[in-house]
Design an enzyme around this catalytic site. Structure first.
Site, PDB file in Angstrom:
ATOM      1  N   HIS A 199       0.931  -1.226  -0.001  1.00  0.00           N
ATOM      2  CA  HIS A 199       0.022  -0.033   0.081  1.00  0.00           C
ATOM      3  C   HIS A 199       0.724   1.084   0.110  1.00  0.00           C
ATOM      4  O   HIS A 199       0.744   2.115  -0.966  1.00  0.00           O
ATOM      5  CB  HIS A 199      -0.815  -0.073   1.174  1.00  0.00           C
ATOM      6  CG  HIS A 199      -1.788   1.185   1.215  1.00  0.00           C
ATOM      7  ND1 HIS A 199      -3.274   1.150   1.046  1.00  0.00           N
ATOM      8  CD2 HIS A 199      -1.543   2.390   1.751  1.00  0.00           C
ATOM      9  CE1 HIS A 199      -3.742   2.425   1.289  1.00  0.00           C
ATOM     10  NE2 HIS A 199      -2.814   2.950   1.731  1.00  0.00           N
ATOM     11  N   GLU A 200       1.773   1.172   0.831  1.00  0.00           N
ATOM     12  CA  GLU A 200       2.441   2.646   1.038  1.00  0.00           C
ATOM     13  C   GLU A 200       3.549   2.687   0.014  1.00  0.00           C
ATOM     14  O   GLU A 200       3.624   4.117  -0.634  1.00  0.00           O
ATOM     15  CB  GLU A 200       3.240   2.524   2.446  1.00  0.00           C
ATOM     16  CG  GLU A 200       2.462   2.807   3.751  1.00  0.00           C
ATOM     17  CD  GLU A 200       1.349   3.761   3.699  1.00  0.00           C
ATOM     18  OE1 GLU A 200       1.580   4.723   3.152  1.00  0.00           O
ATOM     19  OE2 GLU A 200       0.477   3.581   4.454  1.00  0.00           O
ATOM     20  N   HIS A 242       1.681   4.308  -2.805  1.00  0.00           N
ATOM     21  CA  HIS A 242       1.672   6.131  -2.777  1.00  0.00           C
ATOM     22  C   HIS A 242       3.030   6.415  -3.232  1.00  0.00           C
ATOM     23  O   HIS A 242       3.147   7.427  -4.020  1.00  0.00           O
ATOM     24  CB  HIS A 242       1.542   6.072  -1.289  1.00  0.00           C
ATOM     25  CG  HIS A 242       0.064   6.284  -0.747  1.00  0.00           C
ATOM     26  ND1 HIS A 242      -0.964   6.845  -1.467  1.00  0.00           N
ATOM     27  CD2 HIS A 242      -0.351   5.489   0.245  1.00  0.00           C
ATOM     28  CE1 HIS A 242      -1.983   6.620  -0.602  1.00  0.00           C
ATOM     29  NE2 HIS A 242      -1.788   5.860   0.384  1.00  0.00           N
ATOM     30  N   HIS A 254       3.664   6.286  -6.932  1.00  0.00           N
ATOM     31  CA  HIS A 254       2.961   7.237  -7.587  1.00  0.00           C
ATOM     32  C   HIS A 254       3.496   8.649  -7.302  1.00  0.00           C
ATOM     33  O   HIS A 254       3.526   9.620  -8.324  1.00  0.00           O
ATOM     34  CB  HIS A 254       1.376   7.512  -6.722  1.00  0.00           C
ATOM     35  CG  HIS A 254       0.327   8.343  -7.478  1.00  0.00           C
ATOM     36  ND1 HIS A 254      -0.959   8.474  -6.742  1.00  0.00           N
ATOM     37  CD2 HIS A 254       0.445   8.868  -8.588  1.00  0.00           C
ATOM     38  CE1 HIS A 254      -1.505   9.330  -7.529  1.00  0.00           C
ATOM     39  NE2 HIS A 254      -0.853   9.583  -8.578  1.00  0.00           N
TER      40      HIS A 254
END
Length: 599
Positions: free
Chosen positions: A391-392, A395, A398
């Site tokens: 998940h992190e 980020h 991105h």
């Protein structure tokens, strides 16, 4: 490294498991020198006040503002990350407090910019852009500001609104103080019969208990306590909605919802379509309730049975290095370039991996245009930690793409897009784990995990969004809402969303009173749209391969260079249609089929 049993001091953690903050600043002295430079340079911004209608002056201001903002960002990242490594370290706490206090001053120094741009006659800024071609880069940013003009008040009125902002935020602050500081809950008995303190923090543990009496007691104790304060909490929430409605009307918006969506050019139809699509497909959630009831062996299913897993959490011990391998295998559909950036993050020490004494809890991705996209973890060798890593890093990658491909002013993506990349990684990971798990019990656990993700992130958040829409519309029309009204609205929504198999216990009528996001108007729907966009990307990537990967990478590279709806549409996900949410419901149904096949 084995799972951390006894927390180590920061200096006892091996260097290979810590992020490399020295790439931002090598010493505190270097940080202090830049901090003094920032304060000196920031004062130069004032020299441009009253001159922004001239193209050359506007360009010079924007360039200087970028230099100052980038320096401030860098100083903040260093201070906050060093502070989070060990919150007991007073040296870094002092740095954090220093930059945090100054950032408020910095905002005040440049606060004339937007009001001045909006004060000019129509065509002034467009003319300046024509005269100075270099301003073309800032065209979209300036257009976004000019869009606010019909909703911008006189300078006196703007000053008045700004001066009462604390008062307008008071209901949320009162709610936070009441629920976090003053509210206490009765003690309950745990699975071993021991008397334990119930808190908001421990409730999530007890509501998942395998002992039905424990979760029923926790449920009734928690909501029974909120019910005692129903009139205060109703006044607090309706006052917050009234304040939002007041500002929307004052700024000449048609309604509260429009005032929230229009600044990001999101049509009201996106919000309405999300609610409509979920309601058209609500039978899928009813089916989930029926299957869960059967798997749990219950004669009747209550609201307090909703969170208990259908199977015990399998015991795992996944070393960090193994977790990295699992995530990389799951992310293979995103292509070699993406995996190379992921590996760069691991090798170049973007990540602070393990817990230590004083380290901030939780996880996040943070950095700025001139630093690496750092990741804070508290990895504890569990499957959930592997998911958090995916998940992190979603980020961070991105952010990596956005900063590499966009100029500073467009490198920051909007909240509407923020959770998409992280959720793409999570969806790819859980899909990979389900497909490759040979142990039937573990596979069942993984299927239930993804079902719960969709139930809580899409169905539940859209129910919240519908509650917000109903309550705001009533208050926009001047209708008063009492605690009885709020409970009635919420009760009817639960009946519709969970269906006839679910016993809608009266206590759940009070759930609206404990949702802090209701004080951030029209925020929650973005969880559902973000998850749905991510699921659509994953479906397309797995079906079409490279062609879809390139479109998805186009999304990652876009930052904030356009409105979020346009960025997603250009990448192949049209949030103005019902398809992304329908894709998510299709996946929910696939998972239900898998779950039902185990019966």
């Amino acid at each position: 490294m084995n799972a951390v049993k006894d927390l180590k001091n920061r200096e006892e953690i091996s260097k290979q498991y810590k992020w490399d903050i020295s790439k931002v600043y090598t010493s505190i002295e270097q940080w202090e020198a830049d901090f003094e430079l920032l304060k000196k340079e920031a004062l130069k911004l004032k020299e441009y006040k009253g001159k922004l209608n001239e193209g050359k002056e506007l360009l010079a201001f924007l360039k200087l503002d970028e230099e100052i903002s980038r320096l401030a960002d860098k100083l903040a990242v260093y201070a906050f990350l060093r502070s989070d490594e060990d919150t007991t370290n007073t040296i870094f706490q002092a740095l954090k407090n220093k930059i945090e206090s100054y950032l408020a001053e910095l905002m005040a120094v440049s606060s004339f910019f937007v009001p001045e741009i909006l004060s000019y006659d129509e065509g002034t800024i467009e003319k300046a852009i024509q005269e100075v071609p270099e301003l073309n880069m800032y065209k979209f940013m300036l257009e976004k500001i000019l869009k606010k003009k019909p909703h911008t008040l006189s300078s006196e009125m703007e000053e008045l609104l700004a001066s009462v902002s604390d008062c307008l935020n008071a209901p949320g602050n009162i709610f936070g103080m009441l629920t976090n500081a003053d509210l206490t809950f009765p003690n309950i008995r745990d699975e071993e019969g021991k008397e334990v303190v119930l808190t908001e923090g421990s409730y999530s543990k007890y509501i998942k208990s395998k002992d039905r009496k424990v979760r029923e007691d926790a449920f009734k104790a928690l909501f029974g306590t909120y019910e005692k304060y129903k009139n205060t909490l109703a006044t607090s929430l309706t006052s917050s909605i009234k304040n939002f409605s007041f500002v929307a009307k004052t700024r000449k918006y048609n309604n509260s919802l429009k005032s929230s969506l229009e600044p990001n050019d999101i049509p009201e139809s996106v919000y309405d379509s999300a609610i409509e699509t979920i309601n058209k497909n609500i039978e899928s959630l009813h089916r989930y309730v029926r299957i869960k009831k059967k798997l749990l062996g219950l004669n009747e299913i209550h609201m307090y049975d909703l969170y208990v897993p259908v199977i015990d959490t399998p015991k795992t011990n996944i070393e960090f290095e193994e977790g990295v391998k699992i995530v990389k295998n799951a992310l293979k559909p995103l292509g070699e370039e993406y995996l190379e950036i992921f590996s760069e993050g691991i090798d170049n020490k973007w990540i602070d991996i393990y817990q230590n004494k004083g380290k901030r809890s939780g996880a996040y991705s943070w950095g700025c245009y001139d630093t690496m996209p750092y990741v804070l973890l508290n990895y504890n060798n569990e499957l959930n930690d592997v998911s958090t890593l995916a998940h992190e890093m979603g980020h961070s990658i991105h952010s990596y793409y956005s900063r590499r491909e966009q100029p500073y002013i467009y490198a920051q993506y909007t909240l509407f897009c923020a959770e998409v990349a992280s959720t793409v990684n999570e969806c790819l990971l859980i899909n990979y784990l389900i497909e490759n798990e040979k142990d039937e019990r573990k596979r069942l656990y993984l299927i239930n995990t993804q079902l719960e993700q969709i139930r809580t992130t899409v169905f539940r958040q859209i129910m919240f969004a519908e509650f917000e829409k109903i309550t705001h519309e009533k208050i926009d029309k001047g209708e008063p809402l009492t605690s009885k009204d709020l409970c009635s609205i919420y009760h009817e929504l639960n009946i519709r969303y969970f269906g006839k198999d679910m016993i809608i216990d009266k206590e759940i009528d009070m759930e609206w009173s404990r949702i802090p996001h209701f004080y951030s108007d029209f925020y929650v729907y973005q969880y559902a749209t973000g998850y749905s966009a991510a699921n659509s990307f994953v479906k397309s990537i797995l079906a079409l391969g490279d062609k879809s990967v390139e479109k998805y990478k186009g999304f990652l590279k876009s930052g904030g260079s356009d409105y979020p709806i346009n960025i997603l549409k250009n990448a192949g996900v049209d949030m103005a249609t019902s398809k992304p949410i329908e894709d998510t419901i299709d996946r929910f149904n696939e998972l239900l089929d898998m779950l039902e096949n185990t019966l």
